[in-house]
Design a protein around this motif. Structure first.
Motif, PDB file in Angstrom:
ATOM      1  N   THR A  37       0.847  -1.188   0.000  1.00 22.18           N
ATOM      2  CA  THR A  37       0.000   0.000   0.000  1.00 22.18           C
ATOM      3  C   THR A  37       0.885   1.242   0.000  1.00 22.18           C
ATOM      4  O   THR A  37       1.902   1.261   0.684  1.00 22.18           O
ATOM      5  N   PRO A  38       0.523   2.275  -0.749  1.00 20.29           N
ATOM      6  CA  PRO A  38       1.316   3.519  -0.715  1.00 20.29           C
ATOM      7  C   PRO A  38       1.480   4.007   0.722  1.00 20.29           C
ATOM      8  O   PRO A  38       0.557   3.910   1.535  1.00 20.29           O
ATOM      9  N   LEU A  39       2.679   4.522   1.009  1.00 13.16           N
ATOM     10  CA  LEU A  39       3.015   4.896   2.367  1.00 13.16           C
ATOM     11  C   LEU A  39       4.101   5.963   2.349  1.00 13.16           C
ATOM     12  O   LEU A  39       5.019   5.900   1.540  1.00 13.16           O
ATOM     13  N   VAL A  40       3.971   6.929   3.228  1.00 11.75           N
ATOM     14  CA  VAL A  40       5.048   7.880   3.506  1.00 11.75           C
ATOM     15  C   VAL A  40       5.171   7.914   5.021  1.00 11.75           C
ATOM     16  O   VAL A  40       4.189   8.127   5.719  1.00 11.75           O
ATOM     17  N   THR A  41       6.387   7.668   5.525  1.00  7.97           N
ATOM     18  CA  THR A  41       6.584   7.613   6.961  1.00  7.97           C
ATOM     19  C   THR A  41       7.964   8.142   7.338  1.00  7.97           C
ATOM     20  O   THR A  41       8.879   8.129   6.523  1.00  7.97           O
ATOM     21  N   VAL A  42       8.100   8.571   8.568  1.00  7.44           N
ATOM     22  CA  VAL A  42       9.364   9.061   9.100  1.00  7.44           C
ATOM     23  C   VAL A  42      10.116   7.882   9.713  1.00  7.44           C
ATOM     24  O   VAL A  42       9.514   7.051  10.399  1.00  7.44           O
ATOM     25  N   LEU A  43      11.417   7.812   9.471  1.00 10.01           N
ATOM     26  CA  LEU A  43      12.245   6.736   9.998  1.00 10.01           C
ATOM     27  C   LEU A  43      13.009   7.158  11.242  1.00 10.01           C
ATOM     28  O   LEU A  43      13.359   8.324  11.389  1.00 10.01           O
ATOM     29  N   LYS A  44      13.278   6.186  12.101  1.00  6.53           N
ATOM     30  CA  LYS A  44      14.150   6.402  13.258  1.00  6.53           C
ATOM     31  C   LYS A  44      15.574   6.052  12.840  1.00  6.53           C
ATOM     32  O   LYS A  44      15.772   5.242  11.937  1.00  6.53           O
ATOM     33  N   PRO A  45      16.562   6.614  13.493  1.00  6.58           N
ATOM     34  CA  PRO A  45      17.927   6.137  13.269  1.00  6.58           C
ATOM     35  C   PRO A  45      17.960   4.671  13.700  1.00  6.58           C
ATOM     36  O   PRO A  45      17.599   4.355  14.834  1.00  6.58           O
ATOM     37  N   SER A  46      18.294   3.802  12.785  1.00 10.12           N
ATOM     38  CA  SER A  46      18.184   2.374  13.062  1.00 10.12           C
ATOM     39  C   SER A  46      18.904   1.586  11.981  1.00 10.12           C
ATOM     40  O   SER A  46      19.741   2.114  11.271  1.00 10.12           O
ATOM     41  N   VAL A  47      18.503   0.333  11.849  1.00  6.97           N
ATOM     42  CA  VAL A  47      19.045  -0.539  10.810  1.00  6.97           C
ATOM     43  C   VAL A  47      17.947  -0.790   9.794  1.00  6.97           C
ATOM     44  O   VAL A  47      16.809  -1.083  10.148  1.00  6.97           O
TER      45      VAL A  47
END
Length: 143
Positions: A37-47
């Motif tokens: 599904t189309p998605l726009v999200t903010v990422l955390k500093p991670s792997v």
């Protein structure tokens, strides 16, 4: 499915034969599969973990420590805009552990300050901590 991991100035990783992408958002871990599904999200500093097929037909999984901003999914395409991308081969364990300790000490200093807290310096220390923790997590995953 295809993926592009980019910064503002260059393309850092690209593949046209992606099976899955797993990343940590600000709220939960998400795994992107073909026709997601189309998605726009903010990422955390991670792997971030990418499973793909190489040009020679080999199935490969690569993990990267990221200092990320945004992940966008649309039309079987994943785009990730980031500031930092480090492979496990590039992790300097001693440097990452030292940066983590320094960042924690700086945050404690600013958190416990009796005077007005310098939020800019506190945020810098927090950024340093999150970047080093992402690298240490990547290194641990490779063990």
């Amino acid at each position: 499915m295809k993926i592009e991991i980019l910064s503002f100035t260059w393309n850092l990783f690209k593949s046209e034969t992606v099976e899955s992408v797993t990343a940590m958002t600000k709220v939960w871990e998400v795994t992107i599969l073909d026709n997601h599904t189309p998605l726009v999200t903010v990422l955390k500093p991670s792997v971030i973990s990418v499973v793909y097929t190489t040009d020679s037909g080999e199935r490969k999984e690569e993990d990267f420590a990221i200092w990320g901003w945004v992940l966008e999914v649309s039309n079987s395409s994943v785009k990730v805009l980031i500031d930092m991308l480090i492979s496990v081969d590039d992790v300097d364990l001693d440097k990452a552990e030292k940066a983590k300790k320094e960042a924690m000490a700086m945050m404690d200093k600013y958190k416990d300050a009796k005077d007005k807290v310098d939020m800019e310096k506190f945020i810098e220390a927090e950024d340093m901590l999150l970047k080093s923790v992402a690298q240490l997590k990547l290194w641990e995953l490779d063990k």
